[in-house]
Design a protein around this motif. Structure first.
Motif, PDB file in Angstrom:
ATOM      1  N   LYS A 154       0.850  -1.194   0.000  1.00  0.00           N
ATOM      2  CA  LYS A 154       0.000   0.000   0.000  1.00  0.00           C
ATOM      3  C   LYS A 154       0.885   1.244   0.000  1.00  0.00           C
ATOM      4  O   LYS A 154       1.593   1.528   0.969  1.00  0.00           O
ATOM      5  CB  LYS A 154      -0.907  -0.004   1.245  1.00  0.00           C
ATOM      6  N   PHE A 155       0.847   2.019  -1.100  1.00  0.00           N
ATOM      7  CA  PHE A 155       1.652   3.235  -1.207  1.00  0.00           C
ATOM      8  C   PHE A 155       0.818   4.458  -0.858  1.00  0.00           C
ATOM      9  O   PHE A 155      -0.377   4.527  -1.191  1.00  0.00           O
ATOM     10  CB  PHE A 155       2.218   3.377  -2.623  1.00  0.00           C
ATOM     11  N   ARG A 156       1.479   5.449  -0.189  1.00  0.00           N
ATOM     12  CA  ARG A 156       0.705   6.601   0.271  1.00  0.00           C
ATOM     13  C   ARG A 156       1.403   7.947   0.114  1.00  0.00           C
ATOM     14  O   ARG A 156       0.754   8.981   0.095  1.00  0.00           O
ATOM     15  CB  ARG A 156       0.322   6.412   1.748  1.00  0.00           C
ATOM     16  N   TYR A 157       2.717   8.006  -0.011  1.00  0.00           N
ATOM     17  CA  TYR A 157       3.424   9.285   0.026  1.00  0.00           C
ATOM     18  C   TYR A 157       4.330   9.460  -1.193  1.00  0.00           C
ATOM     19  O   TYR A 157       4.911   8.501  -1.697  1.00  0.00           O
ATOM     20  CB  TYR A 157       4.276   9.398   1.299  1.00  0.00           C
ATOM     21  N   LEU A 158       4.448  10.719  -1.633  1.00  0.00           N
ATOM     22  CA  LEU A 158       5.346  11.087  -2.724  1.00  0.00           C
ATOM     23  C   LEU A 158       6.404  12.057  -2.207  1.00  0.00           C
ATOM     24  O   LEU A 158       6.126  12.874  -1.333  1.00  0.00           O
ATOM     25  CB  LEU A 158       4.564  11.769  -3.855  1.00  0.00           C
ATOM     26  N   GLY A 159       7.600  11.978  -2.767  1.00  0.00           N
ATOM     27  CA  GLY A 159       8.659  12.898  -2.358  1.00  0.00           C
ATOM     28  C   GLY A 159       9.669  13.080  -3.479  1.00  0.00           C
ATOM     29  O   GLY A 159       9.811  12.222  -4.357  1.00  0.00           O
ATOM     30  N   TRP A 160      10.408  14.217  -3.448  1.00  0.00           N
ATOM     31  CA  TRP A 160      11.337  14.575  -4.517  1.00  0.00           C
ATOM     32  C   TRP A 160      12.784  14.243  -4.181  1.00  0.00           C
ATOM     33  O   TRP A 160      13.208  14.345  -3.034  1.00  0.00           O
ATOM     34  CB  TRP A 160      11.277  16.077  -4.793  1.00  0.00           C
ATOM     35  N   ASP A 161      13.536  13.890  -5.200  1.00  0.00           N
ATOM     36  CA  ASP A 161      14.991  13.978  -5.193  1.00  0.00           C
ATOM     37  C   ASP A 161      15.311  14.873  -6.381  1.00  0.00           C
ATOM     38  O   ASP A 161      15.606  14.402  -7.487  1.00  0.00           O
ATOM     39  CB  ASP A 161      15.628  12.598  -5.355  1.00  0.00           C
ATOM     40  N   VAL A 162      15.222  16.196  -6.147  1.00  0.00           N
ATOM     41  CA  VAL A 162      15.253  17.170  -7.235  1.00  0.00           C
ATOM     42  C   VAL A 162      16.553  17.111  -8.027  1.00  0.00           C
ATOM     43  O   VAL A 162      16.561  17.152  -9.259  1.00  0.00           O
ATOM     44  CB  VAL A 162      15.022  18.599  -6.686  1.00  0.00           C
ATOM     45  N   SER A 163      17.681  17.017  -7.311  1.00  0.00           N
ATOM     46  CA  SER A 163      18.981  17.074  -7.991  1.00  0.00           C
ATOM     47  C   SER A 163      19.162  15.929  -8.986  1.00  0.00           C
ATOM     48  O   SER A 163      19.854  16.075  -9.996  1.00  0.00           O
ATOM     49  CB  SER A 163      20.112  17.062  -6.958  1.00  0.00           C
ATOM     50  N   GLN A 164      18.540  14.781  -8.720  1.00  0.00           N
ATOM     51  CA  GLN A 164      18.662  13.621  -9.607  1.00  0.00           C
ATOM     52  C   GLN A 164      17.518  13.532 -10.610  1.00  0.00           C
ATOM     53  O   GLN A 164      17.468  12.591 -11.407  1.00  0.00           O
ATOM     54  CB  GLN A 164      18.683  12.321  -8.765  1.00  0.00           C
ATOM     55  N   GLU A 165      16.604  14.514 -10.570  1.00  0.00           N
ATOM     56  CA  GLU A 165      15.405  14.491 -11.418  1.00  0.00           C
ATOM     57  C   GLU A 165      14.643  13.188 -11.233  1.00  0.00           C
ATOM     58  O   GLU A 165      14.192  12.539 -12.187  1.00  0.00           O
ATOM     59  CB  GLU A 165      15.759  14.712 -12.889  1.00  0.00           C
ATOM     60  N   MET A 166      14.524  12.797  -9.957  1.00  0.00           N
ATOM     61  CA  MET A 166      13.784  11.589  -9.613  1.00  0.00           C
ATOM     62  C   MET A 166      12.815  11.897  -8.468  1.00  0.00           C
ATOM     63  O   MET A 166      12.971  12.879  -7.751  1.00  0.00           O
ATOM     64  CB  MET A 166      14.736  10.464  -9.200  1.00  0.00           C
ATOM     65  N   PHE A 167      11.823  11.034  -8.313  1.00  0.00           N
ATOM     66  CA  PHE A 167      10.940  11.118  -7.160  1.00  0.00           C
ATOM     67  C   PHE A 167      10.691   9.701  -6.649  1.00  0.00           C
ATOM     68  O   PHE A 167      10.966   8.718  -7.349  1.00  0.00           O
ATOM     69  CB  PHE A 167       9.630  11.832  -7.498  1.00  0.00           C
TER      70      PHE A 167
END
Length: 450
Positions: A154-167
């Motif tokens: 069950k997935f619930r949260y999103l977050g950034w790794d801006v420098s790597q252009e990933m989330f």
């Protein structure tokens, strides 16, 4: 009449233009900076002011980001580009299974050539309750892509790794139930992370966070060397500045209310590296590295805001120095209220408590916002001397701290409620929560007659 010598303009290809634009030089970058300089000049003119243009209430949380206000859990979107907010889109009502759990707004870098034309436009990444990840157009709400994450987690949260252009998409944390603990059964898997590349949207991999792996690292003798370690209050530490430094509060009672600034290279304390506002307030003072990437530090207290700079050289061998760049202060009565009162009968009564530094009855700093494109600091100041809490915004030059103008907010400011304020070029957005209700107030820059 003398004329400037003719200069033939050299043809520049699109790749070079995009490269220049990404670095903010000449052409588009120069034009944008020039436009922002003009807008800043207009904003500070006497015949311009921020006027309340719009208000809206809701039973659900409101969000503001990049000129857009999201209502009803990202179902409805309003644009703040016009003189008053206008509906961009309203999505059809979702079932509980399709409820939006979390969302991220993403915009592609200008210097990248992407496979699809839709990838170059802002989009909204949305995680649903039934484990679907959607990419929606930020302008229309149209579905551009969808990815099913898992039927097992069950997935619930999103977050950034801006420098790597990933989330990343984070699952709920697994916890041992009472029955499982009584039966001696332990759950080794803590959570799962699904990692995605943004441009284009592609999955990088699925990562399991496991207790056994963590425990093995702690009982093993050949663990990798620790790069950095510090003991601090509330596990709170910030890294920034130039040369690199970190800010923390040691976990000892005698250090409460102090902020220590040390070199990241060797943990040497900077000269004047212990900052203390000596506040007596309900809310503790805040300190953070300036978001303008100047390496400076902003220290916010109820009556004072200090902008500090770190002076030091990489290989000098001497500790860095923390110096004041500039400071701001509230306007308060210099005569403190007497703690002793004499009644009509002549009896002397001594107050048990001193007035707090962030008491709503006196002028108090509440928050600081940085408008990077206009290079302005927006400082929210409240004052409840007349019985009803009022707020105004002081706009200061980010480089010198000079007060340039003041903007009054029309609606009362009750400090017992939660407030958010956003300053975005010609728009000010104030979102407040009153019990279970939310209210959004939008101010726009307009010409006024003086």
């Amino acid at each position: 009449m003398l004329m400037a010598p003719y200069r033939r303009k050299r043809a520049v290809n699109a790749t070079e233009l995009l490269n220049r634009r990404s670095r903010g030089i000449r052409d588009a970058g120069t034009l944008i900076r020039h436009n922002m300089k003009v807008l800043r000049g207009i904003l500070l003119q006497d015949n311009r002011d921020f006027i309340k243009a719009w208000s809206k209430t809701s039973k659900s949380t409101m969000m503001y980001e990049s000129g857009k206000i999201y209502f009803e859990n990202y179902q409805n979107c309003y644009s703040c580009v016009h003189s008053e907010p206008q509906v961009l889109y309203k999505l059809p009502k979702k079932s509980k299974l399709e409820k939006f759990e979390d969302a991220l707004l993403c915009q592609s870098p200008l210097d990248n050539t992407l496979a699809s034309s839709s990838d170059h436009k802002p989009s909204l990444l949305v995680l649903t309750a039934n484990n679907w990840l959607y990419r929606l157009s930020a302008e229309t709400g149209e579905e551009l892509q969808r990815v099913y994450l898992s039927s097992n987690h069950k997935f619930r949260y999103l977050g950034w790794d801006v420098s790597q252009e990933m989330f990343y998409v984070k699952s709920v944390q697994n916890k041992d139930t009472v029955l499982a603990r009584q039966a001696g059964i332990t759950q080794n898997t803590v959570m799962h992370l699904a990692v995605f590349h943004v441009f284009p949207l592609q999955i990088v991999g699925m990562l399991e966070i496991n207790k056994k792996v963590s425990l093995w690292c702690l009982t093993a003798t050949n663990c990798p060397p620790v790069l950095f370690e510090v003991s601090c209050t509330d596990n709170s530490i910030q890294i920034g500045g130039y040369p690199w430094h970190y800010i923390y509060t040691p976990p000892h009672k005698r250090h409460k209310g102090t902020h220590h600034i040390c070199s990241l290279k060797d943990s040497t304390m900077a000269t004047n590296g212990i900052q203390n506002m000596n506040c007596c307030s309900l809310e503790s003072d805040g300190i953070f590295f300036h978001p303008d990437d100047s390496g400076r530090i902003i220290h916010v207290g109820p009556a004072t805001i200090n902008v500090l700079k770190i002076c030091g050289e990489l290989n000098s061998g001497l500790p860095s120095k923390v110096l004041e760049d500039f400071s701001m202060a509230t306007h308060r009565n210099s005569n403190p209220t007497s703690q002793v009162t004499v009644t009509s009968s002549g009896r002397t009564v001594k107050k048990r408590f001193h007035q707090l530094d962030d008491d709503p009855d006196q002028e108090t700093f509440r928050m600081v916002e940085f408008e990077d494109e206009l290079d302005l600091l927006a400082v929210v100041v409240t004052n409840g001397e007349e019985g009803e809490g009022r707020a105004h915004i002081r706009l200061h030059d980010n480089q010198s701290g000079q007060l340039l103008r003041t903007v009054d907010l029309v609606e009362p400011w009750d400090e017992t409620y939660r407030h958010e304020l956003f300053f975005d070029k010609d728009t000010i957005v104030h979102i407040e929560q009153k019990n279970s209700n939310f209210c959004c107030h939008v101010y726009k820059l307009k010409a006024v007659s003086k």
